[in-house]
Scaffold this active site. Sequence first.
Site, PDB file in Angstrom:
ATOM      1  N   CYS A 119      -3.399 -82.915  19.697  1.00  0.00           N
ATOM      2  CA  CYS A 119      -4.711 -82.299  19.511  1.00  0.00           C
ATOM      3  C   CYS A 119      -5.578 -82.506  20.745  1.00  0.00           C
ATOM      4  O   CYS A 119      -5.260 -83.323  21.605  1.00  0.00           O
ATOM      5  CB  CYS A 119      -5.424 -82.916  18.318  1.00  0.00           C
ATOM      6  N   LYS A 137      10.451 -69.424  32.653  1.00  0.00           N
ATOM      7  CA  LYS A 137      10.360 -70.518  31.669  1.00  0.00           C
ATOM      8  C   LYS A 137      10.938 -70.080  30.331  1.00  0.00           C
ATOM      9  O   LYS A 137      11.588 -70.858  29.651  1.00  0.00           O
ATOM     10  CB  LYS A 137       8.893 -70.931  31.508  1.00  0.00           C
TER      11      LYS A 137
HETATM   12  O1  M6R Z   1      13.073 -72.493  25.641  1.00  0.00           O
HETATM   13  P1  M6R Z   1      14.529 -72.900  25.544  1.00  0.00           P
HETATM   14  O2  M6R Z   1      14.733 -74.346  25.389  1.00  0.00           O
HETATM   15  O3  M6R Z   1      15.240 -72.114  24.453  1.00  0.00           O
HETATM   16  O4  M6R Z   1      15.156 -72.444  26.922  1.00  0.00           O
HETATM   17  C1  M6R Z   1      16.543 -72.547  27.152  1.00  0.00           C
HETATM   18  C2  M6R Z   1      16.847 -72.520  28.634  1.00  0.00           C
HETATM   19  O5  M6R Z   1      16.443 -71.304  29.193  1.00  0.00           O
HETATM   20  C3  M6R Z   1      16.161 -73.671  29.361  1.00  0.00           C
HETATM   21  O6  M6R Z   1      16.513 -74.903  28.812  1.00  0.00           O
HETATM   22  C4  M6R Z   1      16.530 -73.685  30.854  1.00  0.00           C
HETATM   23  O7  M6R Z   1      17.872 -73.985  31.006  1.00  0.00           O
HETATM   24  C5  M6R Z   1      15.631 -74.700  31.568  1.00  0.00           C
HETATM   25  N1  M6R Z   1      14.769 -74.036  32.503  1.00  0.00           N
HETATM   26  C6  M6R Z   1      16.377 -75.746  32.274  1.00  0.00           C
HETATM   27  O8  M6R Z   1      15.531 -76.634  32.930  1.00  0.00           O
END
Ligand code: M6R
Length: 596
Positions: free
Chosen positions: A2, A591
């Site tokens: 929060c 991301k």
């Molecule tokens: O949001 P998510 O955890 O589902 O994303 C999965 C992957 O795209 C994510 O973990 C990606 O491999 C990261 N950028 C690694 O650091």
Amino acid sequence: MCGIFGIVTNKEQQLGPVLVSAAHSLTYRGYDSVGCATLHEDGVIDLRKDVGKVASVAERLGFDTMIGKRGIVQLRWATFGAPSQVNAQPHLDSDGDMVGAHNGNVVNNVELMAQFTAEGMTVRSTNDGESCVHAVERYVNQGYGMLEAIRRAYHDLEGDYAFIIGRVGEEQLYAFKKGSGLVAGIGEGATYASSDLPSILALTRRVVRIRDGEIVVLRPAGVDLYHVEDGQPIKREPELVTESMDAVAKGGYAHFMLKEIHEQPGVARELLHLYDASADIAPVVGKLRQARHLYLIGCGTSYHACLLGAVYMARLAGRPAIPILAPQFIPQYAPTIGPEDVGLFVSQSGETKDVLNAFHVGQRRGMGSISLVNVIGSTLMNETEHALPLACGYEISVPATKTFMNQALAFLYLALRMGGHNTGVLARLPELLQVTLTTVDAPVRALESRLVQRDDLYCLGYGLTYPIALEGALKLKEVTYAHCEGMLSTEFKHGPLSAVDEGYPVIFATGPEDVGLAVSGINEVAVRGGHTIAIAAADARLQANAHTTITLPDADPLFTPLLATLPLQLLSYYLGVARGYDPDFPRNLSKTLTVD
Ligand code: M6R
């Protein structure tokens, strides 16, 4: 996660716009509800709050029109009590002449609420922020002034939190903290307190940082500080914050990735508090235990957490689980799925298309679903039958760091519960993470100069550290753009050993149970001229055989994967920066991948 903000001014005015603007600046923490309270000169408290986004709740409830001399705004991310209007903050005391809000967790909330009810107070919600208000009310009812009542209440409230409270008929607000962040600001004819510095910097750059065990009293003309222990005043001059908003948002670190790496002890602690107090854990554990087939489904870093989760569940609960990359789940298992099966979907964003595709296929075949997600209100969190939060706050850096830590910790927690073990053993983990971050930094930096020119390396692990080798390699690839492969250490001799020549770097992430195996692998690489790097707790055999050792603190072997993650994250970060790349936003990556 929060957020709170409070303002005290020297004249009655329209405070709504300032409170709404502060609320917007707190949204990055993630939230489900928002509330504003203003205290009028004539003794009226105007309290408006509800579940929903800041913009829509503010418009519906007319936050902008709220007037007063003092105001509080809070963004709530549900921990104690479901997201609802009544659980939204701020909260009133029994007779409505005090109002307050908190962030963090009061872990003895249930016991306190029972005491307050027995003492005749009016308890309206199940939210721990209300406990903070009644904890002060209890001593005000006994005749103490606000400062003294707060000093006493502080000792009754267990957990990590920051709290802000005001009472009609006065001109101050009071705030205090234990664990969570709190900063005060001094402006022209107004003072402020907030869980987040950036929300204050929009109004003033003269700030006072509040420490644990301190109470700050906000007056229109300035702030006063007192020790909780003895009530004695504290002298602390305000500091002038000159950094840009961007630098402040990075909390003094050069990049978000480094900041988020260093947030890991804190988010781990938060997750443990959250799960210890959560009513959602028991039904999730029951469902995981009863599944005919249990699939752990994710992509990228989240998939690596699934791999680790499968090892924990087998070892600690005797429960075989099938870790599977989300897109492969469909062609490999979809035809076999039925209502007796359960999918545990792991995702930072909760919006990864590959993961949602797998979820929808499972859903169509009646499979049970649980999600482990960081972003509150995401599609995955909303659509699965059960959802457990990762409680990391907003992760800005594209490379996932703190969310991987809490995914791994969530799996360890669930596996302990599934196996009927006591989760109390985890209490030491946040401190061990902190010690690791401090002790590995220098050796990792020393390694940076040896590895910065390398475009090829391997990262090996075995058993519990196998998923960490994969995750370390992904992080190194993502941030340094070098080729780095993660692999089971024993597989290295079955092919990749041919790549080794003079100085070729091979990292061995090793648990205490696997040192003998690692020593064999290290020698196979060393005799061919390779540069061997061991990441492990202190062990004379590794020290004698590896060229470089990065020493982890002595700890339960179950913690090795979590501790070994830290030097690999730091190495990725330092190498990426040394190679001239922006670790927060590596080229070609996003991301959240919402495409196939
Ligand atoms: O949001 P998510 O955890 O589902 O994303 C999965 C992957 O795209 C994510 O973990 C990606 O491999 C990261 N950028 C690694 O650091």
